[in-house]
Write a protein that holds these residues in place. Structure first.
Motif, PDB file in Angstrom:
ATOM      1  N   LYS A   1       0.847  -1.191   0.000  1.00 24.86           N
ATOM      2  CA  LYS A   1       0.000   0.000   0.000  1.00 24.86           C
ATOM      3  C   LYS A   1       0.888   1.249   0.000  1.00 24.86           C
ATOM      4  N   PRO A   2       0.733   2.130  -0.989  1.00 21.85           N
ATOM      5  CA  PRO A   2       1.591   3.326  -1.051  1.00 21.85           C
ATOM      6  C   PRO A   2       1.281   4.294   0.088  1.00 21.85           C
ATOM      7  N   LEU A   3       2.299   4.972   0.552  1.00 22.07           N
ATOM      8  CA  LEU A   3       2.111   5.947   1.619  1.00 22.07           C
ATOM      9  C   LEU A   3       1.447   7.214   1.074  1.00 22.07           C
ATOM     10  N   ASP A   4       0.478   7.707   1.821  1.00 20.72           N
ATOM     11  CA  ASP A   4      -0.133   8.998   1.500  1.00 20.72           C
ATOM     12  C   ASP A   4       0.727  10.074   2.164  1.00 20.72           C
ATOM     13  N   LYS A   5       1.767  10.492   1.460  1.00 19.11           N
ATOM     14  CA  LYS A   5       2.774  11.364   2.063  1.00 19.11           C
ATOM     15  C   LYS A   5       2.209  12.722   2.458  1.00 19.11           C
ATOM     16  N   GLU A   6       1.330  13.275   1.644  1.00 22.51           N
ATOM     17  CA  GLU A   6       0.761  14.586   1.964  1.00 22.51           C
ATOM     18  C   GLU A   6      -0.095  14.508   3.226  1.00 22.51           C
ATOM     19  N   HIS A   7      -0.877  13.449   3.344  1.00 23.54           N
ATOM     20  CA  HIS A   7      -1.689  13.268   4.553  1.00 23.54           C
ATOM     21  C   HIS A   7      -0.796  13.115   5.778  1.00 23.54           C
ATOM     22  N   ILE A   8       0.272  12.352   5.631  1.00 25.84           N
ATOM     23  CA  ILE A   8       1.189  12.149   6.750  1.00 25.84           C
ATOM     24  C   ILE A   8       1.857  13.467   7.136  1.00 25.84           C
ATOM     25  N   LYS A   9       2.277  14.253   6.146  1.00 26.26           N
ATOM     26  CA  LYS A   9       2.911  15.541   6.434  1.00 26.26           C
ATOM     27  C   LYS A   9       1.969  16.451   7.224  1.00 26.26           C
ATOM     28  N   ASN A  10       0.734  16.568   6.762  1.00 28.15           N
ATOM     29  CA  ASN A  10      -0.235  17.427   7.449  1.00 28.15           C
ATOM     30  C   ASN A  10      -0.506  16.923   8.863  1.00 28.15           C
ATOM     31  N   LEU A  11      -0.603  15.617   9.012  1.00 26.45           N
ATOM     32  CA  LEU A  11      -0.857  15.034  10.328  1.00 26.45           C
ATOM     33  C   LEU A  11       0.312  15.303  11.271  1.00 26.45           C
TER      34      LEU A  11
END
Length: 276
Positions: free
Chosen positions: A81-91
């Motif tokens: 499963k690819p990482l949702d990098k933008e979601h992780i950054k915002n979180l």
């Protein structure tokens, strides 16, 4: 290691059959015997390390009595499963502990600066008294109620207010820089983790291809050894290559999981966030 020992025993049994039939010498059997001893020695060391880690785990979990019964089974599964990098950054920017602490300090300093500024503002006080007010009664002759409105305008305070405001302004600017610097540091460290994860995924792809090739090479070598084309060193070499490929594959999978877990450190280890 246990699987390698089992395969080596099967290969040694095959070598003994070939020796008794006159197709090979005793050196083949000795070759597998030496490799089996080496694998068994490695397994003893691994078992010792596993027990030590079990004791450490017992301490971390607060167990009264240590346990050496760690069950090792299965395999580290791969999650594509690819990482949702933008979601992780915002979180991370919202929930990082260091950033929260810096922002709180900035907010406190901003309030203290406004308090210091208030020293320049005029003040109005409204004072009400009720009851037996002797001094006022002597002046007015009657009445048990008085009200007083006072207005004060600070004209000179020995520069204490000016200095206080200047100090608080410098503190706020320092806190602002600290917030900006920590946010930049968190972003940079998070990007490094993303790069590490991407690199490990690429390595795992190569290691899995190498594992498939090693398995094919082992099967071909085993078949040729049965037919007398290959000798025992070839068989041992193919077995070692297969074992090394399996271990490397496992280590890369382990490193990939540990790298992903680093992301949770940025959000204070909150396990409720299903990031991958």
């Amino acid at each position: 290691k246990e699987t390698a020992i089992k395969l080596n025993q099967e290969q040694m049994a095959l070598a003994k059959v070939k020796r008794s039939s006159g197709f090979t010498s005793s050196s083949d059997v000795i070759e597998f015997d030496l490799r089996g001893a080496t694998l068994s020695s490695d397994l003893i060391l691994l078992t010792k390390e596993m027990r030590e880690h079990s004791q450490e785990l017992s301490v971390l979990l607060g167990r009264k009595e240590g346990s050496s019964n760690i069950v090792v089974k299965g395999h580290i599964l791969r999650n594509d499963k690819p990482l949702d990098k933008e979601h992780i950054k915002n979180l991370v920017l919202q929930r990082n502990f260091d950033l929260d602490e810096s922002r709180s300090q900035l907010e406190i300093s901003s309030i203290e600066r406004e308090i210091a500024r208030s020293g320049f503002f005029p003040k109005i006080n409204f004072d009400v008294k009720f009851g037996k007010i002797e001094q006022e009664r002597a002046k007015s002759g009657s009445g048990d109620f008085s009200a007083m409105l006072t207005f004060s305008l600070p004209l000179f305070s020995g520069f204490s207010s000016v200095n206080s405001v200047a100090v608080q302004r410098d503190i706020v600017e320092s806190r602002q820089y600290e917030v900006s610097h920590r946010e930049l540091s968190v972003r940079s460290n998070l990007e490094n983790v993303f790069t590490e994860i991407d690199t490990l995924v690429e390595r795992l792809n190569l290691e899995e291809k190498n594992l498939v090739r090693s398995e094919e090479y082992y099967k071909v070598t085993l078949d040729e050894y049965r037919r007398g084309i290959k000798n025992s060193p070839d068989m041992v070499g193919a077995s070692e290559r297969l074992l090394e490929a399996k271990i490397r594959n496992l280590e890369v999978r382990k490193d990939l999981q540990l790298a992903k877990l680093k992301i949770y450190e940025f959000i204070n280890g909150d396990p409720s966030q299903n990031l991958f």
